[in-house]
Design an enzyme around this catalytic site. Sequence first.
Site, PDB file in Angstrom:
ATOM      1  N   CYS A  50      13.271  -5.546   4.594  1.00 28.24           N
ATOM      2  CA  CYS A  50      13.551  -6.860   4.009  1.00 28.24           C
ATOM      3  C   CYS A  50      15.017  -6.999   3.621  1.00 28.24           C
ATOM      4  O   CYS A  50      15.520  -8.115   3.505  1.00 28.24           O
ATOM      5  CB  CYS A  50      12.658  -7.107   2.797  1.00 28.24           C
ATOM      6  SG  CYS A  50      12.810  -5.852   1.509  1.00 28.24           S
ATOM      7  N   GLN A 116      12.196   4.172  -1.403  1.00 31.23           N
ATOM      8  CA  GLN A 116      11.482   3.544  -0.289  1.00 31.23           C
ATOM      9  C   GLN A 116      12.238   3.620   1.030  1.00 31.23           C
ATOM     10  O   GLN A 116      11.638   3.792   2.093  1.00 31.23           O
ATOM     11  CB  GLN A 116      11.168   2.069  -0.615  1.00 31.23           C
ATOM     12  CG  GLN A 116      10.059   1.857  -1.620  1.00 31.23           C
ATOM     13  CD  GLN A 116      10.534   2.001  -3.048  1.00 31.23           C
ATOM     14  OE1 GLN A 116      11.739   2.120  -3.295  1.00 31.23           O
ATOM     15  NE2 GLN A 116       9.604   2.009  -3.987  1.00 31.23           N
ATOM     16  N   GLN A 120      11.074   4.346   5.035  1.00 37.08           N
ATOM     17  CA  GLN A 120      11.229   3.343   6.092  1.00 37.08           C
ATOM     18  C   GLN A 120      12.039   3.895   7.263  1.00 37.08           C
ATOM     19  O   GLN A 120      11.748   3.603   8.428  1.00 37.08           O
ATOM     20  CB  GLN A 120      11.896   2.092   5.510  1.00 37.08           C
ATOM     21  CG  GLN A 120      11.016   1.355   4.507  1.00 37.08           C
ATOM     22  CD  GLN A 120      11.789   0.321   3.699  1.00 37.08           C
ATOM     23  OE1 GLN A 120      12.986   0.478   3.436  1.00 37.08           O
ATOM     24  NE2 GLN A 120      11.109  -0.740   3.289  1.00 37.08           N
ATOM     25  N   GLY A 189      -0.715 -13.115 -19.996  1.00 43.00           N
ATOM     26  CA  GLY A 189       0.113 -13.958 -19.152  1.00 43.00           C
ATOM     27  C   GLY A 189       0.244 -13.297 -17.789  1.00 43.00           C
ATOM     28  O   GLY A 189      -0.029 -12.104 -17.633  1.00 43.00           O
ATOM     29  N   ALA A 190       0.644 -14.080 -16.808  1.00 44.94           N
ATOM     30  CA  ALA A 190       0.671 -13.552 -15.436  1.00 44.94           C
ATOM     31  C   ALA A 190       2.032 -13.764 -14.783  1.00 44.94           C
ATOM     32  O   ALA A 190       2.121 -14.090 -13.603  1.00 44.94           O
ATOM     33  CB  ALA A 190      -0.434 -14.212 -14.607  1.00 44.94           C
TER      34      ALA A 190
END
Length: 452
Positions: A50, A116, A120, A189-190
């Site tokens: 990304c 990460q 990858q 809360g989200a």
Amino acid sequence: MGIVVVGLSHKTAPVDVREKLSFPEAVVPDALKALMGYEGIRESLILSTCNRVELYTCVQESKKGVEQIKKFISDYHSLSPESLEQALYVHPDAQGVRNLFRVASSLDSIIVGEPQILGQLKDAFDIALTAKTTGAVLNKLLKKSISVAKRVRTETKIAESAVSISFAAVELAKKIFGNLEDKTVMLLGAGEMAELAARHLLKNGVKSVLVANRTFERAEELALEFKGDAIRFEHFPDALVMIDILICATGAPKYVVNRDIIAKAIKERRHKPIFLIDISNPRNIDPEVDKEDNVYLYDIDDLQSKVDVNTEGRSKEAAKAEELIFLEVETYLQWERALDAVPTIVDLREKVEDVRKREYDKALSSLSGVTDDQKHAIEAMSQAIVNKLLHAPLVVLKQAASTPGEGDATIAIARRLFNLDKELKRPGHARAAGSDDPLVPEQGTGAKSTCR
């Protein structure tokens, strides 16, 4: 011949441009094979994430190689070459090697030290190996980059401290509780940051998740994703007795968690510690709750200050990593330069072996009654003499080829001294500079290559 890297990253292009040039994993094998069809491309690997798209190649000639790689990108994504110029960077030879080592070691990541990218890169390498688009040079380069990345993580502290709000929350939770495996977390809360913190806590062993949100359907949706339980927002005070970690991000304009609520929960918990993370703006947890015993409250400024300290520490460790990579790049380049000597070494061995065999056959023809054991002894002796005579000049050839500025002259002298080009009917040093003569890669890895 040499290494050429063409690509773009979060530093050179916005996300909408990176998306246009990305290669989803499913298409990478076919894309690699297509790239190999362009003139002068000997080996190839595509790293597409990304945050970056980079094409690592071994090419016949650098300038032509860059043109062909850009043409491939343009053709594959149906974009005009002009539209790519501002976004793409080009790293030839030593710059390309350094770029890969820095990428593998996460020195070029948005968050320096994140793990990460190495995974990858390994995945991209596996795809290229399966597609048989790498050979001796890229195989060596990629394996070296992986070992460099591991060395950076082992010999520096670049990945030891949290440098994001969510990671900082996990780090603090570990300090308070030690082991997180039997702990329960509640999302009040989200919000996106609260959700991310919960994901990191789950990855670090948290047992279960409760979700309370003003929109109950959203709470159910998130609870399902976390394999947890949803509760109605007005019932969250009663559920505090069950939880060890509260992540609060409601978006409310005032405090929704006060001292009375926490005091009641602590009493019902028999004073077991509770960790409160308030990442709301404005704050949703009354700072007064921190006065209760066994209550640990951190707001977003507390977490950010920890992130800032850790980021400064990582910057110092990154400087150490850059020094390590500088040395590793030179080690790799010495190996790569030594490839120039390989064709001459092959030619020299071929010529000497031809002389040895002819003299061996001549000697046998002049002898009678020679047993098989005697023949083997004579042949072994002739081979030993040849190997001992060749050892010193071959060592000198390899060492000279590894030294900048010495390789071409030494190789040319060797070919002239042993009359290789005339007797083997090969044109000068063209073969030594890297023609179609194969340099066989390590067993089980991709295509053959003389890329240098």
